[in-house]
Design an enzyme around this catalytic site. Sequence first.
Site, PDB file in Angstrom:
ATOM      1  N   LEU A  32       0.947  -1.284  -0.001  1.00  0.00           N
ATOM      2  CA  LEU A  32      -0.040   0.013  -0.064  1.00  0.00           C
ATOM      3  C   LEU A  32       0.940   1.186  -0.057  1.00  0.00           C
ATOM      4  CD1 LEU A  32      -3.055  -1.086   2.601  1.00  0.00           C
ATOM      5  CD2 LEU A  32      -2.688  -1.536  -0.012  1.00  0.00           C
ATOM      6  N   HIS A  36      -3.460   4.227  -2.594  1.00  0.00           N
ATOM      7  CA  HIS A  36      -4.335   3.220  -2.007  1.00  0.00           C
ATOM      8  C   HIS A  36      -4.903   4.086  -0.703  1.00  0.00           C
ATOM      9  CE1 HIS A  36      -1.353   0.241  -3.421  1.00  0.00           C
ATOM     10  NE2 HIS A  36      -2.534  -0.290  -4.051  1.00  0.00           N
TER      11      HIS A  36
HETATM   12  P1  AMP Z   1      -3.768  -2.580  -6.809  1.00  0.00           P
HETATM   13  O1  AMP Z   1      -3.476  -2.794  -5.325  1.00  0.00           O
HETATM   14  O2  AMP Z   1      -2.925  -1.948  -7.681  1.00  0.00           O
HETATM   15  O3  AMP Z   1      -4.751  -3.645  -7.208  1.00  0.00           O
HETATM   16  O4  AMP Z   1      -4.827  -1.103  -6.480  1.00  0.00           O
HETATM   17  C1  AMP Z   1      -5.783  -0.981  -5.717  1.00  0.00           C
HETATM   18  C2  AMP Z   1      -6.923   0.168  -5.963  1.00  0.00           C
HETATM   19  O5  AMP Z   1      -5.970   1.099  -5.630  1.00  0.00           O
HETATM   20  C3  AMP Z   1      -7.113   0.196  -7.356  1.00  0.00           C
HETATM   21  O6  AMP Z   1      -8.699   0.564  -7.291  1.00  0.00           O
HETATM   22  C4  AMP Z   1      -6.430   1.067  -8.058  1.00  0.00           C
HETATM   23  O7  AMP Z   1      -7.041   2.027  -8.902  1.00  0.00           O
HETATM   24  C5  AMP Z   1      -5.956   2.090  -6.798  1.00  0.00           C
HETATM   25  N1  AMP Z   1      -4.766   2.693  -6.961  1.00  0.00           N
HETATM   26  C6  AMP Z   1      -3.605   2.291  -7.333  1.00  0.00           C
HETATM   27  N2  AMP Z   1      -2.719   3.252  -7.225  1.00  0.00           N
HETATM   28  C7  AMP Z   1      -3.095   4.505  -7.389  1.00  0.00           C
HETATM   29  C8  AMP Z   1      -2.774   5.746  -7.448  1.00  0.00           C
HETATM   30  N3  AMP Z   1      -1.785   6.435  -7.793  1.00  0.00           N
HETATM   31  N4  AMP Z   1      -3.947   6.856  -7.173  1.00  0.00           N
HETATM   32  C9  AMP Z   1      -5.328   6.432  -7.319  1.00  0.00           C
HETATM   33  N5  AMP Z   1      -5.749   5.075  -6.983  1.00  0.00           N
HETATM   34  C10 AMP Z   1      -4.612   4.411  -7.167  1.00  0.00           C
END
Ligand code: AMP
Length: 284
Positions: A32, A36
């Site tokens: 995270l 996140h």
């Molecule tokens: P992940 O752990 O990569 O599956 O991401 C989990 C959630 O966090 C997903 O909805 C992503 O789109 C969101 N997320 C990841 N990186 C970012 C970021 N830089 N800005 C906003 N949301 C993010």
Amino acid sequence: MIINTIAELREKVKEWRKSGLTIGLVPTMGALHNGHKSLIDKSVSKCDRTVVSVFVNPIQFCPGEDLDKYPRTLKEDEALVAEAGADIVFAPTPKEMYGEGHILSNDFLTYVVPPYFYVDKLCGKSRVGHFDGVCTVVNKLFNIVQPDYAFFGEKDRQQLIILKKMVKDLNIPLEIISCPIVREESGLALSSRNKYLNEEQKKDALALSKILFNIKACYNKGITDTKALAETAYAYLNSNHSLEYLEFRDENDLEEKKIADDNTIVFIALKIGDVRLIDNIKLS
Ligand code: AMP
């Protein structure tokens, strides 16, 4: 508080429901960061209770992708979630989610398959089956937690559009809340995969946001021909970059745009060495 089993989480959720509390769900794969955290913060401020799932979902990785080396930092994740004021980290094992022997092919597992028109392009083109894996696990999480709201980042814009479509098509009783992309001061969008980049590659990674910001600036000056807008990207690319796609698509249905307008999203994916990075920007 960390919970590893579906049964235990269901019990907790049942208690909350009995007390009439609203529930927010933030699905993640862990490692995270502040991107996140922005989703968790939004859920904590909107909902009485927040569940953050941390699960590196094997069925959304294609053969040869980074499933084994994907960063796993559960202790730090727990601390970030507690600090943000969320209530539960749900961190199941693959076996807990998919059963004994977790036979993950669609010969043995019921999958939720999004429409072909939404997955035959952008990331779905090179990551065949990826969005089947995403929709399946998110649907499972929705059934386990039964949240009122689920929070997803615009960082994964194609995923967000596909999940909204899934919720609508399958009448899933919750609202998806989309959250803006969190970036470093340099412009680089935060991502768990940025951990793979060395210092030089991190500099090369700035090309993604620079290309997008420049396209938006050109659009704001009145250039709407997407071919001309795409050509401006080459100034930012060098031999370390392998461009996978740079495309202009509608924000609701991913239809291709020849002429850009305020509903256009510019999507980019490129590889630097072995590291594949994605980013996008809305042109309004
Ligand atoms: P992940 O752990 O990569 O599956 O991401 C989990 C959630 O966090 C997903 O909805 C992503 O789109 C969101 N997320 C990841 N990186 C970012 C970021 N830089 N800005 C906003 N949301 C993010």
